[in-house]
Scaffold this motif. Structure first.
Motif, PDB file in Angstrom:
ATOM      1  N   UNK A 137       4.487   2.483   1.572  1.00 21.13           N
ATOM      2  CA  UNK A 137       3.333   1.677   1.935  1.00 21.13           C
ATOM      3  C   UNK A 137       2.159   2.595   2.229  1.00 21.13           C
ATOM      4  N   UNK A 138       1.058   2.342   1.529  1.00 19.12           N
ATOM      5  CA  UNK A 138      -0.220   2.975   1.864  1.00 19.12           C
ATOM      6  C   UNK A 138      -1.042   1.877   2.528  1.00 19.12           C
ATOM      7  N   UNK A 139      -1.251   2.009   3.811  1.00 18.83           N
ATOM      8  CA  UNK A 139      -1.934   0.957   4.563  1.00 18.83           C
ATOM      9  C   UNK A 139      -3.434   0.970   4.293  1.00 18.83           C
ATOM     10  N   UNK A 140      -4.028  -0.201   4.389  1.00 17.00           N
ATOM     11  CA  UNK A 140      -5.474  -0.335   4.238  1.00 17.00           C
ATOM     12  C   UNK A 140      -6.189   0.676   5.134  1.00 17.00           C
ATOM     13  N   UNK A 141      -7.169   1.388   4.559  1.00 16.93           N
ATOM     14  CA  UNK A 141      -7.944   2.359   5.322  1.00 16.93           C
ATOM     15  C   UNK A 141      -7.300   3.728   5.446  1.00 16.93           C
ATOM     16  N   UNK A 142      -6.170   3.939   4.762  1.00 15.00           N
ATOM     17  CA  UNK A 142      -5.463   5.227   4.857  1.00 15.00           C
ATOM     18  C   UNK A 142      -5.306   5.847   3.470  1.00 15.00           C
ATOM     19  N   UNK A 143      -5.007   7.142   3.473  1.00 12.34           N
ATOM     20  CA  UNK A 143      -4.694   7.873   2.239  1.00 12.34           C
ATOM     21  C   UNK A 143      -3.182   8.016   2.066  1.00 12.34           C
ATOM     22  N   UNK A 144      -2.504   8.400   3.149  1.00 14.01           N
ATOM     23  CA  UNK A 144      -1.082   8.762   3.067  1.00 14.01           C
ATOM     24  C   UNK A 144      -0.180   7.537   3.116  1.00 14.01           C
ATOM     25  N   UNK A 145       1.072   7.753   2.730  1.00 10.35           N
ATOM     26  CA  UNK A 145       2.040   6.654   2.674  1.00 10.35           C
ATOM     27  C   UNK A 145       3.154   6.881   3.684  1.00 10.35           C
ATOM     28  N   UNK A 146       3.885   5.807   3.925  1.00 13.51           N
ATOM     29  CA  UNK A 146       5.081   5.899   4.755  1.00 13.51           C
ATOM     30  C   UNK A 146       6.151   5.017   4.127  1.00 13.51           C
ATOM     31  N   UNK A 147       7.399   5.378   4.367  1.00 10.31           N
ATOM     32  CA  UNK A 147       8.514   4.591   3.847  1.00 10.31           C
ATOM     33  C   UNK A 147       8.729   3.411   4.781  1.00 10.31           C
ATOM     34  N   UNK A 148       8.718   2.195   4.213  1.00  2.00           N
ATOM     35  CA  UNK A 148       8.921   1.005   5.030  1.00  2.00           C
ATOM     36  C   UNK A 148      10.229   0.298   4.693  1.00  2.00           C
ATOM     37  N   UNK A 149      10.892   0.707   3.617  1.00  2.00           N
ATOM     38  CA  UNK A 149      12.204   0.149   3.262  1.00  2.00           C
ATOM     39  C   UNK A 149      12.943   1.184   2.425  1.00  2.00           C
ATOM     40  N   UNK A 150      14.250   1.235   2.618  1.00  3.63           N
ATOM     41  CA  UNK A 150      15.055   2.220   1.900  1.00  3.63           C
ATOM     42  C   UNK A 150      15.410   3.368   2.816  1.00  3.63           C
ATOM     43  N   UNK A 151      16.017   4.380   2.250  1.00  2.00           N
ATOM     44  CA  UNK A 151      16.456   5.542   3.012  1.00  2.00           C
ATOM     45  C   UNK A 151      15.263   6.317   3.531  1.00  2.00           C
TER      46      UNK A 151
END
Length: 194
Positions: free
Chosen positions: A29-43
């Motif tokens: 997930x790359x949240x609105x207003x951000x550059x970087x991503x984070x894992x929100x589902x899965x390993x």
């Protein structure tokens, strides 16, 4: 009868354990207003991970959240999908990854080879993907080049300019921009292949 029950239980145990060795799809997930991503589902593994071989293989797909309109020239900027920094380099010095951007004219995601070579950014168009379609991505690392392929038939070769070929190759994850941050939440689905 006891042997049959034991065999069935053992079979179920082995079957359940096999799931531990499958790589689940990860939702970045790359949240609105951000550059970087984070894992929100899965390993969810270590934030800092490294390439373990000379090949990076994964499947990826973009859902409808990949559609965006920045309304300015930054619409042409290339976002980052997945790749790695080369041999003990920072990623803005030497790295290779796939890049992407949304094309409203085609209503597709354009895929690029995206490299930093001795601090200089270079990119080359590879192919287009339909929204929702799964694609197989692969980067092969050789002494002289990076070989990138999408679905095995769209390939690009880029020169590898790093001098020291030994070292740590840390993975690079989805990132939005260029200059702009994500105009809304964007989800990318990646399944790493061993």
């Amino acid at each position: 009868m006891k042997k049959l029950v034991f065999a069935l239980l053992l079979g179920l145990l082995v079957q359940d354990c096999s799931e531990l060795y499958e790589n689940p799809e990860q939702v970045y997930l790359i949240e609105e207003g951000r550059h970087d991503s984070k894992v929100v589902a899965g390993f969810v593994g270590d934030k800092l991970r490294t390439l373990k071989s000379s090949t990076l293989r994964f499947t990826a797909r973009f859902d409808e959240s990949a559609r965006y309109n920045l309304g300015n020239k930054n619409q042409e900027d290339i976002n980052k999908l997945f790749g790695f920094a080369d041999a003990n380099s920072m990623h803005h010095d030497n790295s290779i990854r796939f890049g992407w951007r949304y094309s409203a004219q085609k209503d597709q995601v354009e895929i690029f080879a995206y490299a930093y070579q001795n601090g200089q950014m270079n990119f080359e168009y590879i192919t287009d993907l339909q929204i929702g379609a799964n694609a197989l991505f692969q980067i092969n690392l050789t002494d002289e080049s990076y070989e990138l392929a999408v679905n095995g038939d769209h390939t690009v070769t880029m020169e590898r300019k790093v001098k020291d070929k030994l070292g740590v190759y840390y993975l690079l994850f989805p990132y939005f921009g260029g200059n702009e941050t994500a105009p809304h939440d964007i989800r990318i689905y990646i399944n790493e292949r061993v």
